[in-house]
Design an enzyme around this catalytic site. Structure first.
Site, PDB file in Angstrom:
ATOM      1  CG  ASP A   8      12.155  -5.180 -12.303  1.00 53.48           C
ATOM      2  OD1 ASP A   8      11.892  -6.114 -12.536  1.00 53.48           O
ATOM      3  OD2 ASP A   8      11.251  -4.295 -12.040  1.00 53.48           O
TER       4      ASP A   8
ATOM      5  CB  SER B   6      10.236  -3.557 -14.798  1.00 55.56           C
ATOM      6  OG  SER B   6      10.403  -4.564 -15.614  1.00 55.56           O
TER       7      SER B   6
ATOM      8  CB  CYS C 221      -0.732  -0.112   1.250  1.00 56.00           C
ATOM      9  SG  CYS C 221      -0.323  -0.333   2.696  1.00 56.00           S
TER      10      CYS C 221
ATOM     11  CB  CYS D 136      13.358 -10.704  -0.203  1.00 60.40           C
ATOM     12  SG  CYS D 136      13.991  -9.366  -1.119  1.00 60.40           S
TER      13      CYS D 136
ATOM     14  CB  CYS E 166      15.299  -4.848   4.932  1.00 59.93           C
ATOM     15  SG  CYS E 166      14.455  -6.287   5.088  1.00 59.93           S
TER      16      CYS E 166
ATOM     17  CB  CYS F  94       8.740  -9.881   2.337  1.00 61.46           C
ATOM     18  SG  CYS F  94       8.697  -8.247   3.175  1.00 61.46           S
TER      19      CYS F  94
ATOM     20  CB  CYS G   1      12.170  -2.318   1.865  1.00 65.92           C
ATOM     21  SG  CYS G   1      11.660  -3.356   0.482  1.00 65.92           S
TER      22      CYS G   1
END
Length: 540
Positions: free
Chosen positions: A428, A365, A51, A525, A522, A464, A318
């Site tokens: 990406d 992307s 979001c 992942c 972070c 994640c 992130c």
């Protein structure tokens, strides 16, 4: 489909909120869906960000000449890439603590907020939210902003992220005698803020910064929040800085390219990303710092508190905001996302060079990274794929024969640029690996002699738990095939990823803030190193 009301609220059940009746029968949320979820449909192939949040407040005399609802709506349009399933706006005129104007519903922002809806949202300050959810939670009841009544008036909350110690926090709330009906993060955040900590005095009214601080000590990550009460907005970012949040200044239209610091503020905005600031007449000011609580009023903004993380913990922004989620014109850590992606391409070219004729990208992307790769390799960049912009997730499934062509419905090949060429194709990321193969086939059918895949991020190995919908470990293709095997599987002549070290180096290349104490990413992942530990350790 949508709802509009003057006060779409749910009473709070905490004893200190002034209501003795339990919320359980009036605050109904579906069961929380954790991030290891199944794909929604055949069209879901990658990651989705949960979001985006936005807030705006007018300066000077109220009622303001600035249409705050329009500002928030346009801000959400700029954040639409962060969520396309539901959206909402809540406004206040700043004079009554009990009345808030609410409109929210399922669907895209432009479809939800028509002229009739906007007329119900008059106010001098407001917050908004655009949302992507997991499959079972895509329901009207989960649309944000979330509004509750307390004994001190209505409180509106919008958040981006995921509470990683959700169960631990739930137990602490339940131990206070509060009956919770769901596993919703929204309910936990609202109930935590509605309950005043025992160690603060509120004889002169609610101390919202102290309540927010108390919540932040209970929930270390991951979230960015905008909280609105009467005539104030609070912008809050977790102590690890995992999710983005920044502040902008609404300036006079006549300013043009002038210095925003020299202009009188007509208002202030706060947003998950800065990409929409120019379109609403605002200018980027700065990020909300990790652990910072910022108070925005008609007189400006100020830091009211900072909640520090443990000394042995580093900031954990992130890193996939740079790689995948954020819009290219957003600013993080003093640099534009586009420049970081360009540098990812340069680092990728250094790590994985290849003899080829042209460099291209999977639109859009991989385009920035492809330009970086081309510049570093001294190879020309050329478009080889033409994207059909009118194909959505509801596209009718084709016959078996056409389904084998896969991506044909989304892309066309520019044969004149492709025929007889050795192509380096940049994307990406690869998640499940079920789109890149059809693209390679399309290019080779158009005459490409070689197609070498280069991925401008490291392989994804772990899910994640902090607000990003990444598939299960079993679904992630990097856990099944190494690069050589994956190249054979998708029909590429070679395939290489950017290393984790190369990615970190790329995103730090143009940073204006180089203080190692305030730096850190972070990469859970990619590496499995979660900033708050494994979910099991946090009583997930």
């Amino acid at each position: 489909m949508d709802s509009s009301s003057t006060s779409s609220v749910a009473p709070c059940s905490l004893n200190k909120c002034g209501t003795s009746e339990s919320c359980k029968n009036r605050m109904v949320f579906p069961e929380k869906q954790y991030k290891e979820v199944q794909p929604k449909g055949n069209e879901v192939t990658g990651m989705t960000c949960e979001c985006g949040v936005f807030g705006a407040i007018a300066c000077g005399e109220w009622p303001s000449q600035i249409d705050i609802a329009q500002v928030v709506c346009l801000g959400l349009v700029a954040l639409q890439h962060r969520g396309q399933e539901s959206a909402g706006i809540v406004t206040s005129d700043g004079t009554s603590s009990k009345k808030m104007n609410v409109h929210k519903g399922m669907g895209m922002i432009n479809n939800l907020f028509n002229d009739d809806a906007m007329k119900t949202l008059k106010g001098n300050l407001g917050i908004g939210h655009t949302r992507y959810s997991t499959s079972a939670a895509s329901e009207m009841v989960n649309c944000q902003p979330f509004v509750v009544h307390t004994s001190h008036g209505a409180l509106a909350i919008a958040h981006n992220g995921e509470l990683v110690n959700c169960e631990q926090l739930r137990r602490e709330v339940l131990e206070r005698g509060v009956g919770l009906s769901t596993h919703s993060d929204s309910e936990l955040i609202a109930q935590s803020l509605c309950c005043a900590p025992d160690d603060i005095s509120e004889h002169d009214g609610p101390n919202w910064p102290a309540r927010i601080r108390h919540f932040m000590t209970l929930a270390p990550l991951s979230y960015s929040l905008v909280v609105m009460h009467k005539d104030k907005i609070y912008a809050v970012r977790d102590s690890y800085g995992n999710r983005p949040l920044c502040i902008g200044k609404i300036v006079p239209i006549s300013l043009g390219a002038g210095k925003p610091e020299d202009a009188q503020a007509e208002g202030w905005v706060v947003s998950s990303e800065s990409c929409g600031f120019l379109s609403i007449g605002a200018r980027y000011v700065r990020e909300v710092e990790p652990g910072e609580i910022v108070e925005l009023t008609r007189n400006g903004f100020r830091t009211v508190d900072i909640v520090e993380r443990p000394d042995y913990k580093r900031m954990s922004f992130c890193i996939f905001e740079y790689v995948y989620f954020a819009r290219a014109d957003s600013i993080f850590e003093g640099q534009m996302v586009y420049s970081a992606r360009l540098q990812c391409g340069r680092e990728l070219a250094k790590e994985s060079p290849v003899d080829a004729d042209i460099v291209s990208s999977v639109p859009e992307s991989g385009t920035a990274a492809a330009h970086g790769y081309a510049r570093q390799s001294n190879l020309p960049f050329a478009e080889v794929l033409c994207k059909n912009r009118y194909v959505g997730r509801t596209f009718i499934q084709p016959s078996t024969r056409l389904r084998k062509l896969g991506v044909a419905k989304k892309f066309g090949a520019l044969s004149e640029n492709v025929s007889g060429k050795r192509i380096v194709l940049i994307d990406d990321s690869i998640v499940r690996g079920n789109t890149i193969g059809p693209i390679i086939k399309l290019l080779k059918d158009a005459g490409a002699t070689e197609v070498h895949i280069r991925i401008a991020s490291p392989p994804l190995h772990f899910p994640c738990y902090m607000g990003i919908n990444i598939p299960t470990r079993e679904e992630l293709i990097a856990n099944k095939l190494n690069p050589s095997q994956l190249a054979d599987y998708v029909g590429a002549d070679s395939l290489s990823y950017l290393s984790v070290e190369g990615l970190v180096k790329a995103v730090q290349h143009n940073k204006t803030q180089q203080n190692p104490i305030k730096a850190g990413y972070c990469t859970a992942c990619l590496t499995g190193e979660y900033p708050g530990g494994l979910p099991e350790e946090l009583s997930w």
